[in-house]
Motif scaffolding. Structure first.
Motif, PDB file in Angstrom:
ATOM      1  N   ALA A 252      -6.732   2.925  -6.068  1.00 35.08           N
ATOM      2  CA  ALA A 252      -6.380   2.563  -4.697  1.00 35.08           C
ATOM      3  C   ALA A 252      -7.160   1.340  -4.223  1.00 35.08           C
ATOM      4  CB  ALA A 252      -6.637   3.738  -3.753  1.00 35.08           C
TER       5      ALA A 252
ATOM      6  N   TRP B 144      -5.281  -1.877  -4.798  1.00 33.83           N
ATOM      7  CA  TRP B 144      -3.980  -2.119  -4.174  1.00 33.83           C
ATOM      8  C   TRP B 144      -3.861  -3.499  -3.532  1.00 33.83           C
ATOM      9  CZ3 TRP B 144      -3.238   3.271  -1.367  1.00 33.83           C
ATOM     10  CH2 TRP B 144      -2.980   4.241  -2.344  1.00 33.83           C
TER      11      TRP B 144
ATOM     12  N   GLN C 216      -4.533   8.776   2.567  1.00 35.90           N
ATOM     13  CA  GLN C 216      -5.213   9.505   1.495  1.00 35.90           C
ATOM     14  C   GLN C 216      -5.778   8.540   0.467  1.00 35.90           C
ATOM     15  OE1 GLN C 216      -2.167  12.170   0.102  1.00 35.90           O
ATOM     16  NE2 GLN C 216      -2.054  13.238   2.066  1.00 35.90           N
ATOM     17  N   GLY C 217      -5.023   7.503   0.138  1.00 38.55           N
ATOM     18  CA  GLY C 217      -5.514   6.494  -0.795  1.00 38.55           C
ATOM     19  C   GLY C 217      -6.722   5.769  -0.241  1.00 38.55           C
ATOM     20  N   GLN C 218      -6.695   5.442   1.049  1.00 39.74           N
ATOM     21  CA  GLN C 218      -7.830   4.770   1.682  1.00 39.74           C
ATOM     22  C   GLN C 218      -9.070   5.658   1.656  1.00 39.74           C
ATOM     23  OE1 GLN C 218      -6.157   3.887   5.560  1.00 39.74           O
ATOM     24  NE2 GLN C 218      -5.912   1.735   5.035  1.00 39.74           N
TER      25      GLN C 218
ATOM     26  N   LEU D 183       0.365   9.931  -3.146  1.00 45.96           N
ATOM     27  CA  LEU D 183      -0.553   9.979  -2.012  1.00 45.96           C
ATOM     28  C   LEU D 183       0.090   9.311  -0.804  1.00 45.96           C
ATOM     29  CD1 LEU D 183      -3.768   8.676  -3.836  1.00 45.96           C
ATOM     30  CD2 LEU D 183      -3.274  11.075  -3.287  1.00 45.96           C
ATOM     31  N   SER D 184      -0.474   9.602   0.364  1.00 41.58           N
ATOM     32  CA  SER D 184      -0.151   8.787   1.530  1.00 41.58           C
ATOM     33  C   SER D 184      -1.106   7.601   1.537  1.00 41.58           C
ATOM     34  CB  SER D 184      -0.308   9.597   2.822  1.00 41.58           C
ATOM     35  OG  SER D 184      -1.686   9.844   3.082  1.00 41.58           O
ATOM     36  N   ALA D 185      -0.793   6.580   2.326  1.00 46.36           N
ATOM     37  CA  ALA D 185      -1.669   5.409   2.394  1.00 46.36           C
ATOM     38  C   ALA D 185      -3.063   5.808   2.878  1.00 46.36           C
ATOM     39  CB  ALA D 185      -1.067   4.351   3.312  1.00 46.36           C
TER      40      ALA D 185
ATOM     41  N   SER E 253       0.831  -1.203   0.000  1.00 45.19           N
ATOM     42  CA  SER E 253       0.000   0.000   0.000  1.00 45.19           C
ATOM     43  C   SER E 253       0.865   1.252   0.000  1.00 45.19           C
ATOM     44  CB  SER E 253      -0.923  -0.001   1.223  1.00 45.19           C
ATOM     45  OG  SER E 253      -1.866  -1.035   1.139  1.00 45.19           O
ATOM     46  N   TRP E 254       1.957   1.227   0.781  1.00 43.52           N
ATOM     47  CA  TRP E 254       2.844   2.387   0.832  1.00 43.52           C
ATOM     48  C   TRP E 254       3.471   2.626  -0.537  1.00 43.52           C
ATOM     49  CZ3 TRP E 254       8.002   3.242  -0.108  1.00 43.52           C
ATOM     50  CH2 TRP E 254       8.507   4.481   0.307  1.00 43.52           C
TER      51      TRP E 254
ATOM     52  N   GLN F 296       2.378   1.671  -3.537  1.00 44.67           N
ATOM     53  CA  GLN F 296       1.366   2.097  -4.497  1.00 44.67           C
ATOM     54  C   GLN F 296       0.946   3.543  -4.246  1.00 44.67           C
ATOM     55  OE1 GLN F 296       0.343   0.487  -7.071  1.00 44.67           O
ATOM     56  NE2 GLN F 296       0.698  -1.678  -6.742  1.00 44.67           N
ATOM     57  N   ALA F 297       0.753   3.887  -2.975  1.00 43.06           N
ATOM     58  CA  ALA F 297       0.339   5.251  -2.643  1.00 43.06           C
ATOM     59  C   ALA F 297       1.424   6.248  -3.028  1.00 43.06           C
ATOM     60  CB  ALA F 297       0.024   5.345  -1.141  1.00 43.06           C
TER      61      ALA F 297
END
Length: 219
Positions: A117, A120, A48-50, A44-46, A35-36, A38-39
Motif C-alpha cells: 500500500a 500505491w 484500510q490500506g492507509q 481492502l478499502s482505501a 488508490s481505490w 489498488q486497494a
C-alpha cells in the motif's frame, strides 16, 4: 497598427492560482482513483490500506494516533480496524502508555499488504520524475508551503513535517544545507525536508510559528 492590443488570454483566463488549484484537483482525482483500484485489488478499502501503510512505516499505533496521522475520524478508523482484525491483518495489544488504549500491530500478512500500500502513489512519483531538477525543487518548495498553510487552517494533520517538528532548526548556517535536525544532529537542505518523518515530534504552536517565520526568511 500602433500600440499593443491586449492578448485574448489576458482577459479570458482564470488567475494562475485558480488554475493551479484546478490542476491539483485533477491530480487528487488520479491519486484517489489509483488508490481505490489498488486497494480493491488487494481486498481492502482505501482507508484500510492507509492504516496498514502507516503501521508499517510508523510501527504500532493506537486508533487515536492513526486518526491524527491520517486525518480520518476516529469512528472511521475504528470501523476499518475492526475489519482488519477480523481479516487477521492487524492485532491488538494493551498500550503501556495508556491503560484504556490498544496498540495496533500488523500481522505478517498485514505487513506485506501495508508495504504494498505504501507503493500505491508511485505512479505519481514517476510523473514527477519527468520534471527537471529545478522544476522539482520549485514544486516541492510550493508543496511544503501549501501543506503548512492547510495545517494552520486545520485541514491537514500537523504531523510528519520537518517544519513543524521540535527537532528542526531552520537557517542556522549558510551553504546548500542551511537547516539542522537536532534529532540526528545533522545538516539538512530544503530539498531533503521530510513530509512524513517517523521521528516527528510536534513543536508547541508558538514554536511552530517562530520556526516557520525563520524558515521563510531565507526561502
Amino acid at each position: 497598427m500602433t500600440g499593443k492590443l491586449p492578448g485574448y488570454f489576458d482577459a479570458n483566463s482564470e488567475s494562475l492560482s485558480a488554475r493551479i488549484a484546478t490542476g491539483l484537483h485533477k491530480l487528487g482525482l488520479a491519486m484517489k482513483q489509483q488508490s481505490w483500484q489498488q486497494a480493491n485489488g488487494a481486498g481492502l478499502s482505501a482507508t484500510q490500506g492507509q492504516i496498514l501503510a502507516a503501521l508499517v512505516a510508523q510501527g504500532p499505533l493506537t486508533g487515536s494516533e492513526l486518526s491524527e496521522r491520517l486525518g480520518v475520524t476516529l469512528p472511521t478508523i475504528s470501523d476499518s480496524v475492526r475489519v482488519l482484525v477480523e481479516k487477521a491483518l492487524v492485532t491488538k495489544s494493551p498500550d503501556p502508555r495508556h491503560p484504556r488504549a490498544s496498540l495496533l500491530t500488523p500481522t505478517a500478512q498485514g505487513a506485506t499488504l501495508g508495504a504494498r500500500a505504501r507503493s500505491w502513489p508511485e505512479f505519481m512519483a514517476d510523473a514527477v520524475a519527468d520534471l527537471s531538477p529545478d522544476e522539482q525543487r520549485a514544486f516541492f518548495s510550493g508543496i511544503v508551503k501549501m501543506i503548512r498553510m492547510l495545517q494552520e487552517q486545520g485541514l491537514v494533520p500537523v504531523t510528519g513535517m520537518c517544519v513543524t517538528c521540535k527537532h528542526f532548526r531552520p537557517n542556522v548556517r549558510t551553504g546548500p544545507s542551511p537547516h539542522h535536525c537536532a534529532f540526528v544532529d545533522a545538516p539538512i537542505s530544503s530539498e531533503q525536508l521530510r513530509l512524513d518523518c517517523p521521528e516527528h515530534e510536534r513543536a508547541p504552536e508558538p514554536v511552530r510559528r517562530e520556526v516557520w517565520e525563520q524558515f521563510l526568511r531565507r526561502d
